[in-house]
Design a protein around this motif. Structure first.
Motif, mmCIF file in Angstrom:
data_model
loop_
_atom_site.group_PDB
_atom_site.id
_atom_site.type_symbol
_atom_site.label_atom_id
_atom_site.label_comp_id
_atom_site.label_asym_id
_atom_site.label_seq_id
_atom_site.Cartn_x
_atom_site.Cartn_y
_atom_site.Cartn_z
ATOM 1 N N LEU A 155 0.839 -1.194 0.000
ATOM 2 C CA LEU A 155 0.000 0.000 0.000
ATOM 3 C C LEU A 155 0.873 1.241 0.000
ATOM 4 C CD1 LEU A 155 -2.647 -1.047 2.695
ATOM 5 C CD2 LEU A 155 -2.735 -1.384 0.217
ATOM 6 N N ARG A 156 0.503 2.208 -0.804
ATOM 7 C CA ARG A 156 1.235 3.479 -0.837
ATOM 8 C C ARG A 156 0.457 4.608 -0.179
ATOM 9 N NH1 ARG A 156 2.058 3.679 -7.168
ATOM 10 N NH2 ARG A 156 -0.100 2.971 -6.917
ATOM 11 N N SER A 157 -0.839 4.390 0.050
ATOM 12 C CA SER A 157 -1.686 5.446 0.602
ATOM 13 C C SER A 157 -3.017 4.842 1.029
ATOM 14 C CB SER A 157 -1.935 6.541 -0.445
ATOM 15 O OG SER A 157 -2.736 6.022 -1.499
ATOM 16 N N PRO A 158 -3.811 5.581 1.812
ATOM 17 C CA PRO A 158 -5.167 5.105 2.124
ATOM 18 C C PRO A 158 -6.006 4.887 0.871
ATOM 19 C CG PRO A 158 -4.526 6.825 3.661
ATOM 20 C CD PRO A 158 -3.453 6.780 2.599
ATOM 21 N N THR A 159 -5.715 5.650 -0.185
ATOM 22 C CA THR A 159 -6.445 5.470 -1.445
ATOM 23 C C THR A 159 -6.208 4.087 -2.022
ATOM 24 O OG1 THR A 159 -6.398 7.826 -1.956
ATOM 25 C CG2 THR A 159 -6.724 6.332 -3.805
ATOM 26 N N ASP A 160 -4.969 3.580 -1.913
ATOM 27 C CA ASP A 160 -4.682 2.223 -2.380
ATOM 28 C C ASP A 160 -5.513 1.202 -1.625
ATOM 29 O OD1 ASP A 160 -2.884 2.998 -4.264
ATOM 30 O OD2 ASP A 160 -1.094 2.292 -3.230
ATOM 31 N N LEU A 161 -5.614 1.368 -0.306
ATOM 32 C CA LEU A 161 -6.416 0.446 0.493
ATOM 33 C C LEU A 161 -7.877 0.509 0.057
ATOM 34 C CD1 LEU A 161 -6.703 -1.537 2.856
ATOM 35 C CD2 LEU A 161 -6.919 0.441 4.382
ATOM 36 N N GLN A 162 -8.386 1.711 -0.148
ATOM 37 C CA GLN A 162 -9.769 1.885 -0.587
ATOM 38 C C GLN A 162 -9.992 1.234 -1.951
ATOM 39 O OE1 GLN A 162 -11.370 5.652 -2.545
ATOM 40 N NE2 GLN A 162 -11.986 5.947 -0.417
#
Length: 346
Positions: free
Chosen positions: A302-309
């Motif tokens: 994951l690089r950011s919360p956006t990746d998780l989303q």
């Protein structure tokens, strides 16, 4: 109305050029223009009868002093019994919705469901035997392909503009902050009121739903792809909302030593620091705690919360995901069974 954007995330797209030795047969310019004009005319004759205008009224202010605020947008019929596809931001929180058909008939409409995450909504009028526009396969689009947009900019009914597909695979944020992926970028000159109208190919099939422009720019318009719309419409017709997988954490971007994410092969990596775990959520049942750092999902860094989303949005409700978690300097592996995202009153 048409949402105005200030930021988009570009994703590279490879084009196709001419091969050495290709020959081009000269064609008279008038012939090409006539063919293009005839194609546009055929598309308009086929699709325009299904394009509608939407007029909405919202109530704003305190209970003691309520102001009625009008709004307008476009949409198009997707079923002969009165189902209309449009943008969520056109009808969101509308107290009254009126649909204007191509023949001038005005009918009250009810909201079937909306999905702010993709900026799509379905409303219905009580009528039958109505003309419809066919949703096509947006995955077959190519950069440079001619497209036609039909809508009601500034209340001007059934206005037609043309353009080309400028890029594919763009990302932009929906009204609720989520990323809408695989967005179509065109240079079709859209204006307020085009929102929710169809973006059509030269065969007369809808390949996108016009949704946004970049404020102050020219020739930067965006449409939600038809394949996304088909999936969302199915969910809205069945349940009135879109069911997405949900983990149940609040997090922020956090840097971690690269040894925790060997897949990246870098001295420093990133993860999602868990600030809060929702009680009773899949994350809570999996044993996630505040202070944990999620560094991977199914082995994907994951690089950011956006990746998780993004990764969660692709996972089916009820599926089990593997989380790589850093806790007090140790790398753990946790299993979480995803649940449906709770309904919210947006």
């Amino acid at each position: 109305m048409l949402r105005k954007l200030f930021h988009v995330e570009p994703i590279a797209h490879e084009g196709h050029g001419f091969e050495t030795g290709d020959t081009v047969t000269p064609v008279e310019p008038e012939t090409l223009l006539d063919a293009f004009s005839q194609a546009v005319v055929r598309v308009v004759q086929r699709v325009a009868p299904a394009v509608v205008g939407l007029h909405v009224v919202r109530s704003l202010g305190m209970p003691q002093r309520v102001a009625e605020v009008p709004g307008a947008g476009s949409g198009f019929l997707i079923a002969p019994d009165g189902y209309v596809l449009t943008n969520s931001h056109v009808v969101h929180r509308a107290r009254r919705i009126v649909v204007s058909l191509a023949d001038g008939t005005e009918l009250p409409a009810q909201l079937v469901g909306e999905d702010p995450a993709t900026d799509l909504a379905v409303v219905r009028v009580q009528a039958s035997g109505l003309p419809v526009a066919e949703l096509g396969d947006s995955d077959r689009l190519q950069v440079g392909q001619l497209v036609i947009a039909i809508g009601n900019p500034l209340g001007l009914q059934a206005s037609v503009v043309t353009g080309v597909v400028s890029a594919l695979g763009r990302s932009l944020r929906g009204p609720d902050g989520r990323l809408i992926e695989n967005v179509i970028q065109t240079d079709a000159p859209l204006n307020p009121g085009n929102s929710g109208g169809p973006l059509v190919d030269t065969r007369g099939t809808v390949i996108g739903v016009n949704t946004a422009i970049v404020a102050g720019a020219q020739g930067l318009s965006f449409a939600v792809p038809a394949n996304t719309a088909q999936w969302v419409v199915g969910q809205l017709l069945r349940e009135g909302r879109v069911r997405r997988a949900w983990l149940g954490v609040v997090g922020e971007l956090r840097s971690v030593p690269g040894r925790y994410v060997p897949e990246r092969g870098e001295p420093r990596a990133a993860g999602v620091a868990v600030l809060q775990v929702v009680e009773g959520s899949p994350a809570a049942r999996a044993g996630l705690r505040a202070g944990d750092i999620i560094v991977s999902l199914h082995g994907v860094p994951l690089r950011s919360p956006t990746d998780l989303q993004r990764l969660l949005s692709r996972a089916p409700v009820g599926s089990t995901v593997t989380l790589g978690v850093v806790r007090q300097g140790k790398l753990l592996t946790l299993q979480a069974e995803l649940a449906a995202e709770p309904a919210t009153s947006r």
